[in-house]
Each structure stands twice: as structure tokens, then as C-alpha cells.
Motif scaffolding. Structure first.
Motif, mmCIF file in Angstrom:
data_model
loop_
_atom_site.group_PDB
_atom_site.id
_atom_site.type_symbol
_atom_site.label_atom_id
_atom_site.label_comp_id
_atom_site.label_asym_id
_atom_site.label_seq_id
_atom_site.Cartn_x
_atom_site.Cartn_y
_atom_site.Cartn_z
ATOM 1 N N THR A 264 -54.211 -8.849 -6.877
ATOM 2 C CA THR A 264 -54.805 -6.611 -6.877
ATOM 3 C C THR A 264 -52.810 -6.583 -7.743
ATOM 4 O O THR A 264 -53.149 -5.708 -8.684
ATOM 5 C CB THR A 264 -55.476 -6.349 -5.771
ATOM 6 O OG1 THR A 264 -56.365 -7.535 -6.010
ATOM 7 C CG2 THR A 264 -55.421 -5.364 -6.109
ATOM 8 N N GLU A 267 -51.752 -8.328 -10.874
ATOM 9 C CA GLU A 267 -52.223 -7.631 -11.738
ATOM 10 C C GLU A 267 -52.566 -6.140 -12.329
ATOM 11 O O GLU A 267 -52.210 -5.448 -13.377
ATOM 12 C CB GLU A 267 -53.880 -7.228 -11.890
ATOM 13 C CG GLU A 267 -54.597 -8.886 -11.695
ATOM 14 C CD GLU A 267 -56.042 -9.354 -11.328
ATOM 15 O OE1 GLU A 267 -56.844 -7.542 -11.304
ATOM 16 O OE2 GLU A 267 -56.664 -10.182 -11.557
ATOM 17 N N LEU A 268 -52.290 -5.011 -11.125
ATOM 18 C CA LEU A 268 -51.800 -3.790 -11.588
ATOM 19 C C LEU A 268 -50.238 -3.633 -12.113
ATOM 20 O O LEU A 268 -50.110 -2.465 -12.922
ATOM 21 C CB LEU A 268 -51.711 -2.980 -9.924
ATOM 22 C CG LEU A 268 -51.819 -1.106 -9.799
ATOM 23 C CD1 LEU A 268 -52.450 -0.544 -11.054
ATOM 24 C CD2 LEU A 268 -51.267 -0.864 -7.919
ATOM 25 N N SER A 270 -48.947 -5.946 -13.394
ATOM 26 C CA SER A 270 -49.552 -6.440 -15.294
ATOM 27 C C SER A 270 -49.495 -5.390 -16.506
ATOM 28 O O SER A 270 -49.757 -4.740 -17.413
ATOM 29 C CB SER A 270 -49.710 -7.520 -15.530
ATOM 30 O OG SER A 270 -50.155 -7.827 -17.043
ATOM 31 N N THR A 271 -50.654 -4.388 -15.902
ATOM 32 C CA THR A 271 -51.383 -3.764 -16.672
ATOM 33 C C THR A 271 -51.027 -2.232 -16.385
ATOM 34 O O THR A 271 -50.851 -1.616 -17.607
ATOM 35 C CB THR A 271 -52.804 -3.425 -15.830
ATOM 36 O OG1 THR A 271 -53.372 -4.568 -15.311
ATOM 37 C CG2 THR A 271 -53.807 -2.307 -16.763
ATOM 38 N N SER A 272 -49.754 -2.099 -15.760
ATOM 39 C CA SER A 272 -49.382 -1.072 -15.805
ATOM 40 C C SER A 272 -48.143 -0.812 -16.252
ATOM 41 O O SER A 272 -47.263 0.296 -17.127
ATOM 42 C CB SER A 272 -49.400 -0.132 -14.469
ATOM 43 O OG SER A 272 -48.191 -0.337 -13.390
#
Length: 480
Positions: A264, A267-268, A270-272
Motif C-alpha cells: 500500500t 503504491e501510494l 508511486s501514484t502520488s
């Protein structure tokens, strides 16, 4: 395609039913053949003894009467019916036949050497027609003249009858062998029927995987004991399979939590497009990684123990040093407040006696550390460690390690299951502070491999007490 030597079944590969039938049939036929031969020899010997006895009685009778009546009565003495013998004659010293009565074929039988006066001789001679003749000769002294009385019997006719009887008996040997083969094959089929039932049921259980059991015969015999042993083995396999399924499920569940946290956060990030800050790494990610690493190491340790037993080093270990070092470690955590804050302010007491054993020092330190860490997680304000040596038993002394805490304790109905893998008594406790549920299972495994035992009890002041007993060496009292 011709059969090769390898393709032909050898006796060692025969089924039990076939092998037993062949062996029993061979033994019966061999015994009957030997019995027939032995019976023929015994009967032949008995018949020959009877022939010799009859010949001796007749020869002695004729010789006695000849000595009383003189040579002139020779014709009268041999003219009586032969009565079971084939030759009766009186022979002069020069070999002349003074008087005689013989059956056909024995007329040309030459005179035999005369025995001494009163001497009885038995001979086996060949008759002119090729038959065997048993002759009994008695010497008679007639005023200085030595006469011989000869009585003979042809044994061939008796031997022929005996041989015919033996052949007739032997002709029944194959019949008896076939009867034996049929009976043994049928009987072995009846005897092995429960075994085949057990085999087929085991095959069905192996295919279905259901927790079934094999049928147990009513008779209290070896097959019934085999069935009970098979059922006990199937019960152990079922328990092991159930434990394995639960173990895999629990392990995957326990590993999923730290992996989910790491996934989590990554991924957070990487996304942000925002890097993970140092505080998050130190307070969240690194503890999860450490927890996952510890869990994997524990799982590997238990898996190796299940596969081939835990390999142990054989060194001299001072248990009192191990207990003191773990107590010092716990005091250090209490003084520093620990990274997680759950050891701050704990009161740690320790009491030890000298105790030494031969074992794996790293494994034994793991036992004490796991117990101490378990007590630290559950204690409110106090943890007590003690090491004593119990010399009251008849066997070798035993070291007793106790670790007490003043927490909620272990309910009596869970004091056995608490040593199971992934066992958790406080299901609502946060997993991050509650451990993996493998520590006490590792304690139980290491203790067992050292010949000891572990149990859970109530602490005297409330809370839980864990007791480990290990066989130790008897140390001499130094007077210190």
C-alpha cells in the motif's frame, strides 16, 4: 514377443497367496514321497526279517530231527510241504544233495559252503532264474560227518508286491498335492480377504482424501492389529494434513498483513509521485519488514524440524548464564522504554542456580528469549525469571526455568493449545504488537529435542507462568 528372464515372475515376486500355495503343496508332496519311501523300506525290512525267521525255524527243525534220526531219514524230512519256503535240502560234505525239495527254477542251485556244527548262517544269493534268494544254513555233525541243512525263500515276489504298493501310494501324491493346492489357495484367499479389504479401502482413502478408516476384523489376530495400526496411522496423517492446511492458511494470513502494508505504501508513493518520508520508513515500513523477516525465519526453523528433526549442536551450556543474559536484556529494554514503548517501566527480577547441560546454546537461548519476549508483551508491571535444579527425582537432575508475568494469564482450557503454531489467546490484540504466534511453538520444539518439556501454569501473584524442564548434569558442590 518372447518372455525374457526379467519378464518372468521370480518366486520372490510371487503374491503371498501363490507363494504359500506352492510352498505348502511342495512340502506335502515331499513329505508324502518320503513317507512312501520310508514305509517301503520298513515293510521290506520287516518282510525279510519274517522270511529269515521262518527259514531259521524250518532249518533248525530239520537239523534237529536229522541229528536224531540219522541221514537215512533225509528224504522223509524234506518231503513235508514247503509251507512258505521255496527250498529245503540236506547237503553232504562233498556238495552232493542227499535229499531236497525245491520250487521250479531252483533245481540247479549249487550247494553253498557248509557252516560249522550247530552254526546258523544267512545268505543272500542269486537264483539261476535271476531272482533273489535268502538262504538259511544249519550245520549238523553226524558222528564226524558234517551235513548242512539249507532252507531258502525267493524274496522277489514279496518285493514286487511291496513295490506295487509303493507305486500305488506314490500315485496318490500328485492327487494329494492338487487337493492341498486347492485347499491352501482357498484358505489363503479367505485369510487374506481382510487384507485386500484394507488395501482397497486405503486406496480409496488415498484417492478421496476423506478422513475414513479401514475396517477392523472381529477376530483378535495379526490382521486386526494391522487394521488398528493402519487406522492410527491414518488418524495421524489426517491430523498432520489438517495441521498443514491450517499452518499454510495461518502463515499466508500472517504474511499478508505486512505485505499489504508495504504494498500500500509503495503504491501510494508511486501514484502520488511523493517519496516515502524517513519517519514513515522508520516507524511503519522497517518494523513490518523486520516482523516479516522474523516470521519467515521462524517458519523455516519449524519446517526444518518437521522435515528431519532440528539439528542440534552438542556443546556445554551454562543455563544460568543464558537466563542472566536475557534478564539483563529485558532490564535494558525496560530502562530505554523499547522502540515500541511496551517494555518501559517493567520490574524485572531474576533468581538462578548453577545448571549445565550438553546441547545447542543458540537454540536454548532462543527458548529463554521467546519466553521473556512473550512475558514482556503480556506483563503489566512485573516479569520474574528463575532457574532451579530439581534433584528430588530418581533419575538425573532437571533444570527448571520459570518465567512469570502479571498479565491476564492463560485460561486452563488453552494451556495445551497455546504451544500450537499461530496460537493466539488475545484475538483482538493488534498484530503489530502481538507477535507471530510462533514463539511458543518454537519453545516447545526446541525443548522436546533436548529431552525436556514445557507447560503453562498460573503465576503465584496472578498472570501466566511458563515452566521449562531440561535434563542437566549433576554438578558437584564446590562449597562456594
Amino acid at each position: 514377443m518372447p518372455l525374457t528372464r526379467e519378464a518372468l515372475p521370480t518366486p520372490r515376486r510371487w503374491p503371498i497367496r501363490v507363494a504359500t500355495t506352492v510352498i505348502a503343496t511342495a512340502i506335502v508332496m515331499l513329505v508324502l514321497a518320503v513317507a512312501a519311501g520310508g514305509a517301503w523300506l520298513l515293510l521290506r525290512s520287516a518282510v525279510h526279517d519274517a522270511i529269515d525267521s521262518t527259514g531259521r525255524d524250518r532249518a533248525v527243525d530239520v537239523a534237529t530231527r536229522l541229528a536224531a534220526a540219522g541221514p537215512q531219514a533225509s528224504l522223509e524230512l524234506v518231503s513235508e510241504p514247503l509251507s512258505g519256503v521255496d527250498l529245503v535240502r540236506i547237503v553232504a560234505p562233498d556238495g552232493r544233495i542227499l535229499a531236497g525239495q525245491v520250487t521250479r527254477g531252483l533245481e540247479t542251485l549249487p550247494a553253498l559252503p557248509a557252516p560249522g556244527p550247530g552254526e546258523i548262517l544267512r545268505r543272500q544269493v542269486d537264483a539261476p532264474d535271476g531272482s533273489d534268494l535268502r538262504v538259511t544254513s544249519v550245520g549238523v555233525d553226524m558222528r564226524g560227518v558234517l551235513l548242512a541243512v539249507e532252507v531258502g525263500t525267493d524274496t522277489d515276489r514279496y518285493d514286487t508286491v511291496l513295490a506295487a504298493g509303493a507305486v500305488l501310494f506314490l500315485s496318490f501324491v500328485p492327487v494329494a498335492g492338487l487337493a492341498t493346492a486347492g485347499f491352501v489357495h482357498y484358505a489363503m484367499g479367505r485369510v487374506l480377504r481382510p487384507v485386500e479389504s484394507i488395501r482397497s479401502r486405503v486406496a480409496e482413502i488415498s484417492a478421496s482424501g476423506r478422513g475414513e478408516r479401514v475396517p477392523v476384523p472381529e477376530a483378535e489376530d495379526e490382521i486386526a492389529r494391522l487394521a488398528r495400526t493402519m487406522n492410527a496411522m491414518l488418524a495421524r496423517l489426517d491430523a498432520a494434513r489438517t495441521a498443514q492446511v491450517a499452518f499454510v492458511g495461518d502463515a499466508s494470513h500472517e504474511l499478508r498483513s505486512p505485505l499489504s502494508t508495504l504494498s500500500t505504501m509503495l503504491e501510494l508513493s508511486s501514484t502520488s509521485g511523493t517519496p516515502v518520508d524517513v519517519e514513515t520508513v522508520d516507524e511503519l515500513l522497517l518494523p513490518e519488514v523486520e516482523r516479516m523477516r522474523t516470521m519467515v525465519e521462524d517458519l523455516l526453523l519449524l519446517a526444518k524440524s518437521d522435515e528431519r528433526g532440528r539439528p542440534l549442536r552438542r556443546d556445554d551450556v551454562d543455563l544460568d548464564d543464558l537466563v542472566l543474559s536475557e534478564a539483563a536484556r529485558l532490564r535494558g529494554l525496560a530502562a530505554s522504554g523499547d522502540a515500541s514503548g511496551d517494555a518501559g517501566g517493567l520490574e524485572v527480577s531474576v533468581s538462578v542456580e548453577p545448571a549445565r547441560l550438553v546441547g545447542d546454546p543458540d537454540a536454548l537461548q532462543r527458548v529463554v528469549r521467546n519466553l521473556v519476549d512473550n512475558a514482556r508483551r503480556h506483563a503489566r508491571a512485573r516479569v520474574a525469571l528463575s532457574l532451579t535444579v530439581d534433584r528430588s527425582g530418581a533419575g538425573s537432575p532437571r533444570a527448571v526455568i520459570t518465567v512469570d508475568d502479571d498479565g491476564e494469564g492463560v485460561p486452563p482450557d488453552q494451556r495445551e493449545s497455546v504451544f500450537d503454531r499461530f496460537a493466539r489467546l488475545d484475538a483482538d490484540r493488534a498484530r503489530g504488537s502481538g507477535g507471530s504466534g510462533l514463539g511458543l511453538a518454537i519453545v516447545s520444539e526446541i525443548t522436546r529435542t533436548h529431552g525436556g518439556a514445557v507447560r503453562a501454569e498460573d503465576a503465584p501473584g496472578g498472570g501466566a507462568r511458563f515452566v521449562v524442564e531440561l535434563p542437566v548434569e549433576a554438578l558437584e558442590d564446590t562449597g562456594d
